[in-house]
Scaffold this motif. Structure first.
Motif, PDB file in Angstrom:
ATOM      1  N   VAL A   1      14.486 -45.091  94.180  1.00 26.43           N
ATOM      2  CA  VAL A   1      14.545 -43.642  93.994  1.00 26.43           C
ATOM      3  C   VAL A   1      14.481 -42.930  95.347  1.00 26.43           C
ATOM      4  O   VAL A   1      15.119 -41.891  95.538  1.00 26.43           O
ATOM      5  CB  VAL A   1      13.403 -43.179  93.061  1.00 26.43           C
ATOM      6  N   ARG A   2      13.753 -43.500  96.293  1.00 31.61           N
ATOM      7  CA  ARG A   2      13.653 -42.894  97.621  1.00 31.61           C
ATOM      8  C   ARG A   2      15.037 -42.743  98.252  1.00 31.61           C
ATOM      9  O   ARG A   2      15.333 -41.731  98.898  1.00 31.61           O
ATOM     10  CB  ARG A   2      12.747 -43.740  98.520  1.00 31.61           C
TER      11      ARG A   2
ATOM     12  N   LEU B   1      20.518 -37.864  86.808  1.00 37.58           N
ATOM     13  CA  LEU B   1      19.539 -38.131  87.861  1.00 37.58           C
ATOM     14  C   LEU B   1      19.184 -36.855  88.627  1.00 37.58           C
ATOM     15  O   LEU B   1      18.004 -36.573  88.860  1.00 37.58           O
ATOM     16  CB  LEU B   1      20.082 -39.187  88.827  1.00 37.58           C
TER      17      LEU B   1
ATOM     18  N   PHE C   1      15.454 -35.246  88.710  1.00 34.90           N
ATOM     19  CA  PHE C   1      14.716 -35.093  89.963  1.00 34.90           C
ATOM     20  C   PHE C   1      14.315 -33.634  90.186  1.00 34.90           C
ATOM     21  O   PHE C   1      13.214 -33.345  90.665  1.00 34.90           O
ATOM     22  CB  PHE C   1      15.555 -35.598  91.140  1.00 34.90           C
TER      23      PHE C   1
ATOM     24  N   PHE D   1      13.028 -46.536  84.706  1.00 36.34           N
ATOM     25  CA  PHE D   1      12.331 -46.537  85.987  1.00 36.34           C
ATOM     26  C   PHE D   1      11.282 -47.638  85.996  1.00 36.34           C
ATOM     27  O   PHE D   1      10.763 -48.033  84.941  1.00 36.34           O
ATOM     28  CB  PHE D   1      11.637 -45.192  86.223  1.00 36.34           C
TER      29      PHE D   1
ATOM     30  N   LEU E   1      17.888 -42.453  96.606  1.00 38.06           N
ATOM     31  CA  LEU E   1      18.612 -41.432  95.860  1.00 38.06           C
ATOM     32  C   LEU E   1      18.198 -40.029  96.299  1.00 38.06           C
ATOM     33  O   LEU E   1      19.022 -39.107  96.338  1.00 38.06           O
ATOM     34  CB  LEU E   1      18.357 -41.603  94.359  1.00 38.06           C
TER      35      LEU E   1
ATOM     36  N   ASP F   1      12.005 -47.713  91.442  1.00 40.45           N
ATOM     37  CA  ASP F   1      13.434 -47.969  91.275  1.00 40.45           C
ATOM     38  C   ASP F   1      13.932 -47.446  89.935  1.00 40.45           C
ATOM     39  O   ASP F   1      13.147 -47.145  89.036  1.00 40.45           O
ATOM     40  CB  ASP F   1      13.720 -49.481  91.320  1.00 40.45           C
ATOM     41  N   VAL F   2      15.273 -47.386  89.808  1.00 37.61           N
ATOM     42  CA  VAL F   2      15.905 -47.075  88.538  1.00 37.61           C
ATOM     43  C   VAL F   2      17.043 -48.081  88.328  1.00 37.61           C
ATOM     44  O   VAL F   2      17.720 -48.477  89.284  1.00 37.61           O
ATOM     45  CB  VAL F   2      16.429 -45.622  88.490  1.00 37.61           C
TER      46      VAL F   2
ATOM     47  N   TRP G   1      10.879 -33.522  92.299  1.00 34.35           N
ATOM     48  CA  TRP G   1      11.072 -34.551  93.322  1.00 34.35           C
ATOM     49  C   TRP G   1      12.230 -34.223  94.256  1.00 34.35           C
ATOM     50  O   TRP G   1      12.327 -34.806  95.341  1.00 34.35           O
ATOM     51  CB  TRP G   1      11.364 -35.909  92.673  1.00 34.35           C
TER      52      TRP G   1
END
Length: 225
Positions: A161-162, A202, A206, A44, A164, A64-65, A211
């Motif tokens: 990530v947003r 993932l 999360f 990340f 995802l 990001d990832v 998240w």
């Protein structure tokens, strides 16, 4: 608390035996006879030159990832989206060394810029015969990345990530193989489908981090193998 701090806190809780993000029904940690050790780098970073497509404030816009798309010509998991990683070599002192070496070989990243936060419990992959340890990293000093060998990877990319987390990008991947049906979480982002091992890691991360956002699990994407 920053995303980096939340990741570090989760890794420390796992190390102390206070948390376990994975569903052992899918990936038991027992190493069957003949299985090989492997590691992947789940990296990340706070990167801001690839904006999130989603405008929902589900995660920092710059978080990001790092992912890659495997070459379609590979015998194992062709065309699938994956974390950088691979099998442990004799020269790898640890699984962390393995993950960083593989990431450098596959994406060209500079391992010196990666802060390793820790390891997650190893996951068994019956199809390929590997016991895979996800290594969580934070990209403290990002370096340029790209495909190093097109015989191995089709593309290397960073996914916000947003995007995802956005329920609009979530699907249940239904896999039919040899008459059996398997279902797992999936993500439709960056013009690719993230499913299988990568999506499971993932999704589990999360959820463990708090998240995750509720999404329509009845929305299916079918794959036939």
């Amino acid at each position: 608390m920053s995303a980096r701090d939340e990741l570090e806190q989760l890794v420390e809780a796992i190390r102390a035996g206070e948390a376990d993000p994975f569903d052992r029904r899918w990936h038991p940690a027992t190493l069957p006879e003949g299985f090989r050790r492997a590691a992947v780098l789940v990296l990340f970073g706070a990167l801001d030159d690839i904006p999130a497509a989603s405008h929902r404030p589900l995660a920092p816009a710059e978080l990001d990832v790092l992912l890659l798309e495997r070459a379609a010509t590979l015998e194992s998991h062709p065309g699938q989206v994956a974390f950088p990683g691979g099998s442990k070599d004799a020269n790898d002192a640890t699984l962390v060394d393995c993950a960083l070496r593989e990431a450098r070989e596959e994406t060209g990243l500079d391992p010196e810029g990666v802060e390793v936060l820790g390891e997650l419990p190893p996951l068994g992959m019956a199809v390929s015969g590997f016991l895979v340890t996800p290594v969580i990293g934070w990209w403290e000093s990002p370096s340029p990345v790209d495909v190093v060998d097109f015989g191995e990877s089709a593309q290397v990319f960073r996914t916000p990530v947003r995007d995802l987390l956005d329920p609009a990008n979530r699907v249940t991947v239904v896999l039919h193989r040899r008459g059996a049906r398997f279902a797992s979480p999936g993500f439709l982002v960056s013009d690719v489908l993230v499913w299988g091992f990568t999506a499971m890691v993932l999704d589990s991360l999360f959820t463990a981090l708090g998240w995750a956002v509720p999404w329509d699990t009845s929305r299916e994407h079918r794959i036939d193998l």
